[in-house]
Design a protein around this motif. Structure first.
Motif, PDB file in Angstrom:
ATOM      1  N   TRP A 266     -26.785  72.879 -22.164  1.00 18.31           N
ATOM      2  CA  TRP A 266     -26.017  73.897 -22.497  1.00 18.31           C
ATOM      3  C   TRP A 266     -25.230  73.837 -21.375  1.00 18.31           C
ATOM      4  CZ3 TRP A 266     -31.205  72.826 -23.257  1.00 18.31           C
ATOM      5  CH2 TRP A 266     -31.681  73.724 -24.527  1.00 18.31           C
ATOM      6  N   GLY A 267     -23.610  73.946 -21.978  1.00 15.70           N
ATOM      7  CA  GLY A 267     -22.963  73.918 -20.571  1.00 15.70           C
ATOM      8  C   GLY A 267     -22.815  75.765 -19.767  1.00 15.70           C
ATOM      9  N   GLY A 268     -22.359  75.463 -18.959  1.00 15.69           N
ATOM     10  CA  GLY A 268     -22.572  76.745 -18.204  1.00 15.69           C
ATOM     11  C   GLY A 268     -22.072  77.554 -18.669  1.00 15.69           C
ATOM     12  N   GLY A 287     -17.385  83.214 -21.756  1.00 10.71           N
ATOM     13  CA  GLY A 287     -17.653  82.993 -23.199  1.00 10.71           C
ATOM     14  C   GLY A 287     -19.695  82.090 -22.871  1.00 10.71           C
ATOM     15  N   GLY A 288     -20.442  82.596 -23.347  1.00 11.02           N
ATOM     16  CA  GLY A 288     -20.876  81.224 -23.593  1.00 11.02           C
ATOM     17  C   GLY A 288     -20.998  79.574 -22.935  1.00 11.02           C
ATOM     18  N   GLY A 289     -22.216  78.985 -22.747  1.00 12.77           N
ATOM     19  CA  GLY A 289     -21.668  78.150 -22.305  1.00 12.77           C
ATOM     20  C   GLY A 289     -22.377  77.613 -23.985  1.00 12.77           C
ATOM     21  N   GLY A 290     -21.657  76.290 -25.029  1.00 13.43           N
ATOM     22  CA  GLY A 290     -22.288  75.373 -25.822  1.00 13.43           C
ATOM     23  C   GLY A 290     -23.600  74.984 -25.987  1.00 13.43           C
ATOM     24  N   TYR A 291     -23.332  74.782 -26.815  1.00 14.13           N
ATOM     25  CA  TYR A 291     -25.409  73.643 -27.114  1.00 14.13           C
ATOM     26  C   TYR A 291     -25.375  72.162 -27.918  1.00 14.13           C
ATOM     27  CZ  TYR A 291     -30.245  72.896 -29.158  1.00 14.13           C
ATOM     28  OH  TYR A 291     -31.073  72.571 -28.722  1.00 14.13           O
ATOM     29  N   SER A 292     -25.641  71.389 -27.810  1.00 11.67           N
ATOM     30  CA  SER A 292     -25.836  69.758 -28.207  1.00 11.67           C
ATOM     31  C   SER A 292     -27.103  69.469 -27.869  1.00 11.67           C
ATOM     32  CB  SER A 292     -24.338  69.090 -27.699  1.00 11.67           C
ATOM     33  OG  SER A 292     -23.189  69.694 -28.206  1.00 11.67           O
ATOM     34  N   ARG A 293     -27.957  68.789 -29.230  1.00 16.56           N
ATOM     35  CA  ARG A 293     -28.677  68.085 -29.076  1.00 16.56           C
ATOM     36  C   ARG A 293     -28.861  67.186 -29.506  1.00 16.56           C
ATOM     37  NH1 ARG A 293     -31.649  71.234 -32.346  1.00 16.56           N
ATOM     38  NH2 ARG A 293     -31.927  70.069 -34.315  1.00 16.56           N
ATOM     39  N   SER A 294     -29.266  65.737 -29.596  1.00 17.01           N
ATOM     40  CA  SER A 294     -29.037  64.059 -29.826  1.00 17.01           C
ATOM     41  C   SER A 294     -31.060  63.795 -30.002  1.00 17.01           C
ATOM     42  CB  SER A 294     -28.101  63.769 -29.714  1.00 17.01           C
ATOM     43  OG  SER A 294     -26.614  63.697 -30.211  1.00 17.01           O
ATOM     44  N   ARG A 295     -31.409  62.776 -31.032  1.00 19.21           N
ATOM     45  CA  ARG A 295     -32.356  61.779 -30.668  1.00 19.21           C
ATOM     46  C   ARG A 295     -31.853  59.887 -30.363  1.00 19.21           C
ATOM     47  NH1 ARG A 295     -36.420  60.036 -35.362  1.00 19.21           N
ATOM     48  NH2 ARG A 295     -34.523  59.995 -36.708  1.00 19.21           N
ATOM     49  N   LEU A 296     -32.396  59.853 -29.216  1.00 19.34           N
ATOM     50  CA  LEU A 296     -31.813  59.274 -28.701  1.00 19.34           C
ATOM     51  C   LEU A 296     -33.090  57.733 -28.832  1.00 19.34           C
ATOM     52  CD1 LEU A 296     -29.484  60.603 -25.749  1.00 19.34           C
ATOM     53  CD2 LEU A 296     -28.956  60.267 -27.992  1.00 19.34           C
ATOM     54  N   GLY A 385     -21.232  89.467 -21.733  1.00 20.34           N
ATOM     55  CA  GLY A 385     -20.717  88.132 -21.539  1.00 20.34           C
ATOM     56  C   GLY A 385     -21.373  87.596 -23.169  1.00 20.34           C
ATOM     57  N   GLY A 386     -21.055  86.140 -23.752  1.00 24.90           N
ATOM     58  CA  GLY A 386     -21.049  85.611 -24.924  1.00 24.90           C
ATOM     59  C   GLY A 386     -22.799  84.676 -24.443  1.00 24.90           C
ATOM     60  N   ALA A 387     -23.266  84.616 -25.227  1.00 27.03           N
ATOM     61  CA  ALA A 387     -23.979  84.022 -25.271  1.00 27.03           C
ATOM     62  C   ALA A 387     -24.201  82.548 -25.679  1.00 27.03           C
ATOM     63  CB  ALA A 387     -25.209  84.704 -26.288  1.00 27.03           C
ATOM     64  N   SER A 388     -25.030  81.825 -24.920  1.00 25.23           N
ATOM     65  CA  SER A 388     -25.467  80.383 -24.772  1.00 25.23           C
ATOM     66  C   SER A 388     -26.626  79.945 -26.672  1.00 25.23           C
ATOM     67  CB  SER A 388     -25.577  78.961 -23.942  1.00 25.23           C
ATOM     68  OG  SER A 388     -25.690  78.242 -24.465  1.00 25.23           O
ATOM     69  N   PRO A 389     -26.332  79.115 -27.698  1.00 30.64           N
ATOM     70  CA  PRO A 389     -27.047  79.152 -28.772  1.00 30.64           C
ATOM     71  C   PRO A 389     -28.446  78.755 -28.204  1.00 30.64           C
ATOM     72  CG  PRO A 389     -25.021  78.113 -29.346  1.00 30.64           C
ATOM     73  CD  PRO A 389     -24.887  78.618 -27.558  1.00 30.64           C
ATOM     74  N   ASN A 390     -29.531  79.014 -28.696  1.00 27.24           N
ATOM     75  CA  ASN A 390     -31.100  78.687 -27.920  1.00 27.24           C
ATOM     76  C   ASN A 390     -31.152  78.879 -26.371  1.00 27.24           C
ATOM     77  OD1 ASN A 390     -31.192  78.129 -30.824  1.00 27.24           O
ATOM     78  ND2 ASN A 390     -30.482  75.723 -30.053  1.00 27.24           N
ATOM     79  N   GLY A 391     -30.085  79.179 -25.674  1.00 27.81           N
ATOM     80  CA  GLY A 391     -30.215  79.603 -24.451  1.00 27.81           C
ATOM     81  C   GLY A 391     -29.911  81.185 -23.870  1.00 27.81           C
ATOM     82  N   GLY A 392     -29.783  81.116 -22.515  1.00 28.16           N
ATOM     83  CA  GLY A 392     -28.979  82.679 -22.133  1.00 28.16           C
ATOM     84  C   GLY A 392     -28.151  83.484 -22.764  1.00 28.16           C
ATOM     85  N   THR A 393     -28.531  84.552 -22.338  1.00 27.59           N
ATOM     86  CA  THR A 393     -27.626  85.951 -23.031  1.00 27.59           C
ATOM     87  C   THR A 393     -26.738  86.085 -21.925  1.00 27.59           C
ATOM     88  OG1 THR A 393     -29.230  87.643 -21.809  1.00 27.59           O
ATOM     89  CG2 THR A 393     -29.804  86.718 -24.489  1.00 27.59           C
TER      90      THR A 393
END
Length: 768
Positions: A266-268, A287-296, A385-393
């Motif tokens: 999750w970005g700041g 703006g809310g931080g972006g969200y990224s997920r990967s299997r590695l 403020g904008g929310a972060s997906p799957n994260g903070g409000t």
């Protein structure tokens, strides 16, 4: 509390459980064993931050009484809690020592440091007996935990020492001893009390089986039995690393035996708008931080690098969060962008961290943009403020008509709220929430398969229900269930739009949050033969530490239907060339409906088919009924003419697809005895005897001969040995006899009369 999660020391973030045994050295156990039993005092244990643990503790047992006849010692209490690791430093485990004196057994506890006052889970030791009265068990009320149970009480002494009470357990209170025998704990993991001394003077028995059993009482001023030591069991429910420290790049070492991980970033969040001039205006939310997920795919022992983006406190964007092969963002394998901040004196809300494009763009199998902040404006409040997906409000904007700062965004990644200025002050926008990086090493999923019945009837449908539950503390992704249908079951349908191809059903469950579940119903038809073992298998993005398969075996039962057949005829002695009507009744006595029901009734040569009710095929002799429900019956009428010669026993048999438990009533037959025209022999008055061989009878069937008798039906006992000298005024019978089958055919009556009106014998026929 960011400093609590600093992972600068690499070894703290290896997914390895270190159990240091202070009594004589150290022992290392790896985290992936999942359950650890600790029986020695003075241990420290380390887990990755964010790991979910189940802590179970048993207090030590009390000693049995040492006086003339001593009571039994009390069993240790039980306590348990689920704990989330929130520190990188080691936790402390204390094991209570079983009492060998009048003092109570020692307490067992789990704490963030070597201080019982900070214990997170604690189970009290059982009390020791001081006289002939049995001691009480460890108290639940003085224990700490989400689950707490009292230890069992020791038995009072009689002529023998009292038995020790058992420890408590997860399923209930400790068991009280009632005589000289030690009480047995509620489950196999719990402690058993020691036996009291019986029959002669001596020491009581120590409690030695399981944790926390009370010692047995002595006889004759000997020592009471010692209580058993306590125990701590730690079960790892769902390990993960939650990294939230900002300001430095942290090292993360891939644990032993781990080759696949899942990384969430999750970005700041961006800062909300601040005001340096003007009045009566609200400013935009960050703006809310972006969200990224990967299997590695990772290499065990290899060092990777983690950066957590800080929430913005200026007009600059929030920091990016990334997981990288190097200590700079350039080697990122997963990256989430920080949310944008609102410039001073701007009423428009800022956009969230982007999912695509730009410098050092977001990277991941899943990429979601952060939410945009809301606009402010003249005589309105500051924007949220904008929310972060799957994260903070996002933080709240300051309300209008009241100067003030915006509220900080919530981590991870929430955007700050916009300020509001009503007069000459200079309020500031709320700061963005810090980002976050979470590294998952496995899931804790379970799959269970049930069926409506394991003993279905062949040909019926059954419904399988597959349920997947996430028992872990982290979200599980990429969940797929496959179910290869065995040859004994034919697939029909499912309730979740799963695909079925080449005999295998594939259900894409997708994502399950902690404690969430998903289910599917699958309908199949039970075949008459084949394999009936049906297994459902689960896979996901990461290795699963729960059960990944579930087996159901069917034991099909053949449908049964007791078919019964009766056959009747309207005339058992019809005239030759006359007609008879057979009535056939088929009945199903159950217990199931019968299918493909048929009755075979082939007319013997003594009859010629004339007509029948519907369903009878004269060419095959088959009456087709089809389905005959339990308790139902069907009737057939069959009309035939009686031939002069042939077999006159007519038999029919009923059959169906189902198993018939009683085949003795499936067949029914009836015999007909045709009556031929009466033959009259009229003799002159002077003639008193006659030779029956002079009568011309129809040609016997092949292999048969004419036979004369004194009664009907024809039998060997009424056969006339010398038909050449019969008397007038008598009644005789003629039949055809087949010696190879020892069978007599139907009879024809012969009357011998005399008349004075004739001079030569006269033969004539008449019917009755």
């Amino acid at each position: 509390m960011k400093n609590n999660k600093n992972i600068g020391m690499k070894y703290l973030f290896k997914f390895i459980l270190i159990v240091v045994i202070l009594l004589g050295g150290a022992s290392t156990m790896h985290l992936f064993a999942q359950t650890y039993t600790i029986t020695a005092s003075g241990n420290t244990v380390s887990f990755p931050v964010g790991t979910s643990l189940k802590i179970e503790v048993w207090g030590a047992g009390g000693r049995g009484g040492s006086n003339a006849t001593g009571g039994g010692g009390g069993g240790g209490a039980y306590a348990a809690s689920t704990v989330t690791v929130n520190q990188a430093t080691a936790y402390y485990v204390n094991i209570g020592t079983g009492s060998t004196s009048t003092a109570a057994g020692g307490d067992s506890w789990f704490a963030p440091n070597n201080n019982v006052n900070n214990a997170l889970v604690l189970a009290k030791g059982g009390n020791s007996a001081t006289n002939s009265t049995g001691a009480t068990g460890g108290s639940y009320s003085a224990s700490l935990g989400q689950v707490r149970n009292n230890g069992g009480r020791g038995a009072n002494a009689t002529s023998d020492g009292g038995g020790g009470g058992s420890s408590a357990g997860a399923t209930g209170l400790g068991v009280n001893a009632t005589n000289q025998f030690g009480a047995v704990g509620p489950t196999g993991n719990d402690g058993i009390g020691g036996n009291g001394r019986a029959s002669s003077d001596g020491a009581g028995s120590a409690a030695t089986i399981g944790p926390g059993g009370g010692g047995g009482g002595a006889r004759g001023n000997n020592a009471g039995g010692a209580g058993a030591n306590g125990r701590v069991i730690i079960t790892v429910l769902g390990p993960q690393s939650d990294i939230t420290t900002t300001g430095s790049v942290e090292a993360w070492v891939a644990p032993e035996n781990v080759t696949s991980i899942e990384v969430e970033t999750w970005g700041g969040g961006g800062r909300g708008g601040s005001r340096t001039s003007g009045s009566n205006t609200g400013f935009g939310g960050g703006g809310g931080g972006g969200y990224s997920r990967s299997r590695l795919t990772v290499n065990p022992g290899t060092t990777y690098y983690v950066n957590v983006g800080a929430g913005s406190t200026t007009t600059a964007a929030g920091g990016d969060s990334w997981f990288s092969t190097t200590n700079v963002t350039g080697g990122s394998l997963v990256r989430a962008k920080g949310g944008n901040s609102v410039a001073n004196n701007v009423t428009t809300g800022a956009t969230g961290g982007a999912s695509t494009g730009g410098t050092n763009p977001a990277i991941g199998d899943v990429r979601l943009a952060g939410g945009s902040g809301l606009n402010g404006g003249a005589n309105t409040s500051g924007g949220n403020g904008g929310a972060s997906p799957n994260g903070g409000t996002g933080g709240n904007g300051k309300q209008n008509n009241s100067s003030g700062n915006g509220t900080d965004g919530n981590p991870p990644g929430g955007g700050g709220g916009g300020a509001y200025r009503a007069a000459s002050s200079s309020p500031t926008g709320g700061n963005g929430g810090d980002g976050k990086v979470t590294i998952h090493t496995f899931y804790n999923l379970s799959i269970a398969k049930t069926v409506t019945t394991t003993t279905p009837l062949v040909g019926t449908n059954v419904t399988f229900t597959i349920t997947v539950v996430n028992n872990g503390s982290n979200t599980a992704n990429g969940i797929v269930v496959t179910d290869a249908f065995p040859t004994g079951i034919t697939y029909v349908s499912n309730s979740a739009s799963a695909t079925f191809n080449a005999g295998t059903l594939t259900w894409n469950v997708g994502t399950l949050n902690p404690a969430a579940s998903a289910s599917i119903d699958i309908v199949g038809t039970v075949n008459a033969s084949g394999s009936y073992a049906n297994t459902a298998n689960l896979t996901a993005n990461l290795a699963n530490n729960g059960n990944s398969s579930s087996l159901i075996t069917l034991f099909p039962q053949q449908p049964t239907a007791d078919l019964q057949l009766t056959k009747e005829v309207n005339n058992t002695m019809p005239p030759i060339s006359g007609q008879v009507t057979f009535t056939l009744t088929a009945y199903n006595a159950g217990p199931q409906n019968a299918t493909n029901v048929k009755v075979q009734d082939i007319l013997p040569f003594g009859f010629t088919y004339v007509s029948s009710s519907a369903g009878y095929d004269n060419n095959t002799g088959i009456w087709t009924i089809g389905t005959l429900n339990k308790g139902a019956s069907q009737v057939l009428t069959l009309t035939a003419s009686v031939n002069a010669f042939g077999n006159y026993y007519n038999q029919a048999v009923v059959s169906a697809s189902e198993v018939d438990p009683n085949s003795t009533n499936n067949t029914s037959g009836v015999s007909v005895y045709p009556i031929y025209p009466i033959i009259e022999v009229v003799l002159p008055c002077a003639t008193t005897t006659y030779n029956l061989n002079n009568i011309t009878v129809a040609t016997p069937p092949s292999g048969s001969q004419i036979s004369w008798h004194t009664a009907s039906p024809a039998t060997a006992s009424n056969k006339i040995a010398t038909p050449s000298n019969v008397r007038a005024g008598e009644r005789y019978f003629v039949a055809f006899y087949n010696s190879s089958s020892n069978c007599y055919g139907a009879t024809s009556e012969v009357l011998i009369k005399r008349s004075c009106l004739i001079t030569n014998p006269m033969i004539r026929q008449r019917t009755k």
